[in-house]
Design an enzyme around this catalytic site. Sequence first.
Site, mmCIF file in Angstrom:
data_model
loop_
_atom_site.group_PDB
_atom_site.id
_atom_site.type_symbol
_atom_site.label_atom_id
_atom_site.label_comp_id
_atom_site.label_asym_id
_atom_site.label_seq_id
_atom_site.Cartn_x
_atom_site.Cartn_y
_atom_site.Cartn_z
ATOM 1 N N HIS A 507 0.835 -1.204 0.000
ATOM 2 C CA HIS A 507 0.000 0.000 0.000
ATOM 3 C C HIS A 507 0.875 1.261 0.000
ATOM 4 O O HIS A 507 0.721 2.147 -0.841
ATOM 5 C CB HIS A 507 -0.912 -0.022 1.234
ATOM 6 C CG HIS A 507 -1.758 1.210 1.393
ATOM 7 N ND1 HIS A 507 -3.099 1.229 1.080
ATOM 8 C CD2 HIS A 507 -1.456 2.460 1.830
ATOM 9 C CE1 HIS A 507 -3.573 2.448 1.307
ATOM 10 N NE2 HIS A 507 -2.594 3.216 1.776
ATOM 11 N N GLU A 508 1.785 1.321 0.949
ATOM 12 C CA GLU A 508 2.627 2.518 1.053
ATOM 13 C C GLU A 508 3.539 2.656 -0.163
ATOM 14 O O GLU A 508 3.841 3.758 -0.603
ATOM 15 C CB GLU A 508 3.457 2.483 2.346
ATOM 16 C CG GLU A 508 2.630 2.453 3.630
ATOM 17 C CD GLU A 508 1.589 3.557 3.726
ATOM 18 O OE1 GLU A 508 1.776 4.619 3.096
ATOM 19 O OE2 GLU A 508 0.569 3.355 4.403
ATOM 20 N N HIS A 511 1.767 4.557 -2.785
ATOM 21 C CA HIS A 511 1.912 6.014 -2.641
ATOM 22 C C HIS A 511 3.273 6.458 -3.187
ATOM 23 O O HIS A 511 3.389 7.486 -3.855
ATOM 24 C CB HIS A 511 1.830 6.416 -1.167
ATOM 25 C CG HIS A 511 0.446 6.359 -0.588
ATOM 26 N ND1 HIS A 511 -0.636 6.992 -1.151
ATOM 27 C CD2 HIS A 511 -0.028 5.762 0.541
ATOM 28 C CE1 HIS A 511 -1.714 6.779 -0.401
ATOM 29 N NE2 HIS A 511 -1.371 6.034 0.628
ATOM 30 N N HIS A 514 3.202 6.554 -6.850
ATOM 31 C CA HIS A 514 2.412 7.710 -7.291
ATOM 32 C C HIS A 514 3.319 8.952 -7.341
ATOM 33 O O HIS A 514 3.225 9.772 -8.241
ATOM 34 C CB HIS A 514 1.250 7.918 -6.309
ATOM 35 C CG HIS A 514 0.150 8.809 -6.812
ATOM 36 N ND1 HIS A 514 -0.879 9.222 -6.010
ATOM 37 C CD2 HIS A 514 -0.066 9.380 -8.016
ATOM 38 C CE1 HIS A 514 -1.688 10.008 -6.711
ATOM 39 N NE2 HIS A 514 -1.223 10.117 -7.926
HETATM 40 ZN ZN ZN Z 1 -2.618 5.237 2.074
#
Ligand code: ZN
Length: 731
Positions: A507-508, A511, A514
């Site tokens: 998940h991290e 980011h 991104h």
């Molecule tokens: Zn998040």
Amino acid sequence: MRSRRTGAMLGCAMFVLAGCANQPPKREEAVAPKPETKNPLLAEWTGPFGGVPPFGTFQVQDIQPALEEGMALELAEVDRIAKNPEAASFENTIAALERTGKPLDRASAVYGIYTSTMNDDDVKAIETAMSPRLAAFNDQIVQNSQLFARIATLYEARDRLGLPPEQQRLLWLDYTRFVRSGAKLDEPAKKRLSALNQQLASLYAKFRQNLLAEESSQMVVLETEADLEGLPPALRDAAAAAAASHGRPGKWAIVNTRSSVDPFLTLSTRRDLREKVWRMFVMRGDNGDAHDNKATVTEILKLRAERAKLLGYPTHAHWRLENTMAKTPERAEELMEAVWKPAVARVHEEVADMQALADKERAGIRIAPWDYHFYAEKVRKAKYAIDDAEVKPFLQLEKLREGMFWVAGELFGLRFDPITGGSVPVYHPDVRVFRVSDAQGKHVGLWYFDPYARVGKRSGAWMNSYRPQSRLDREVPVIVSNNANFVKGKPGEPILISWDDARTLFHEFGHALHGLNSNVTYPSLSGTAVPRDYVEFPSQLLEHWLSTRQVLDRFAVNVRTGQPMPPELVQKIEKAQTFNQGYITVEYLASAMVDMKLHLAGATPIDPAQFERETLARLGMPEQIVMRHRTPQFAHVFGGDGYSAGYYSYLWSDTISADAWEAFLETGGPYDKAVAKRLHDDVFSVGNTIDPAEAYRKFRGRDPGIAALMRKRGFPVPAAAASASDRKASP
Ligand SMILES: [Zn+2]
């Protein structure tokens, strides 16, 4: 100057901080002359890769003066733009603003790193002193009426300026940010707004302090061994330590926090004590005593309604949602209502399963809220039979990190190489730095990895942007970090993590990708600087690749045998993903819907207890569940403006990520090159240069539907949603 300097701390714990450090602009006339500064934190970043944070060249004591001086420098720069005798142009106003504040961005990046990962007493003192100063600093800029007049002139003329889309969007964002902060108001109204903001800030602090007082002082003391029935040794030890630290040595205590309460409710076989603990927890802030938060909530809602009216919005919810992907409270409510009914239906099934189990055990009870965790755990064990100890040997931290790199290579052509030899300094010896390059070998950015727990590091996992990508005057390569709290093992010993932790890791990293894939001109539009209800989409999406066959076969290998995770185990894990989703969705949605309705009520005086009761009754809230955050304890919403009228964002992002994942499944699978290219071009690289709804439509060819989310959570897909999105169930 960038609007996100306030530092959005998002629910998932992503942590976006200012950290932009361009080289000095070529257009010197647009910015202030640079007075010589001695503070190493304000200086240009030097070294390889377009400059790197100057760890090792400064003292903690340099941070506060750097922030102070950085703010003064930026105010002078902004003032120069505001007072420019030339007529306003995009270049001398909007672009010029993008060039301001670089020294402060550099100091803020280090400040953010130290407050989140190196927070000793010295850093705490700096934080206490600087938080209100930095907040007031932002107001000083948006309240500059000469500056706003220039932005407004450009905005009025926007159709005649012939600006390309990225510049149009930046102009709109700057204009709305100023208007939303009251730039259009006359002087008396500005004064009133400022008074409202200050009153609200005090009320938020009061709300947080009341909540903290109840969480840190209240507890249920367990007097005898018999009170510990069902608790494993680790929990008993934790309860003993809690009792000792609260002046009750020799006893055991369940303190009033979720991390203490949830395991007790899950494992204690003492139903009477479960009820007692449950009541303590759900009544936080609602005990009619000195720490009761209900009157504070009433006051906050009243002031927020007045502020929204003053700013020209029908309600606080309309004000908050204007620049999100959802855009209006109605659209957010529409999504929540669509998911609500099937989720409630699932709760009834879950309760029936639990009741059947209780009846089989001849427990002689009717499932109550304090039984939910306890019986859910029993059902989980019976239905899925997953043992953490069976899964963990396959999940080695470093192997999974390699797996993430491999996924980034497959999807985006990125390559990660460790930087050794100390050419890039770090703030702690545990931190490692990786160079990221693209398929052609061109430098993309740096990825810092800070995986271990230590004193002074905040809990959880998060991403931090040290320096966003931009190319206003030159190419500025991105620098991001991922942070976690794994317990550091013995040297050379692999660190084994849980499935949930592995998912969080991905998940991290989502980011981080991104940020790393960003390909924009202006720093304030870069990477993760997107609306609150869109920012979790790339990260939630990336979680899906963990359970792909390719990752599990190559990277989820047994620490002893080197064998990949067996398919049966993978299937068990996947099947368990939809377990208890009724409960999870309903306790969340009840909070999100009450949050939105409270902020749609306008000037009507609100009695929070009554409002909550009546709203939930109207919704048909199952009696076995309470809101995840009841109103008097809803810190996301009343401890600050952060997630007010915004708790829906988690569901919104998850809806999009589920829908996007199916774009892969419908075609060539998780590694389909064409879909991955669209994901890069329309989502991961565009930052905030385009309205997220439009960006998503480009990626998907249509708006996101809810069918994929329903499948992900194991809910039946409503007929309307199924036909609208016209897709088969995911494998
Ligand atoms: Zn998040």
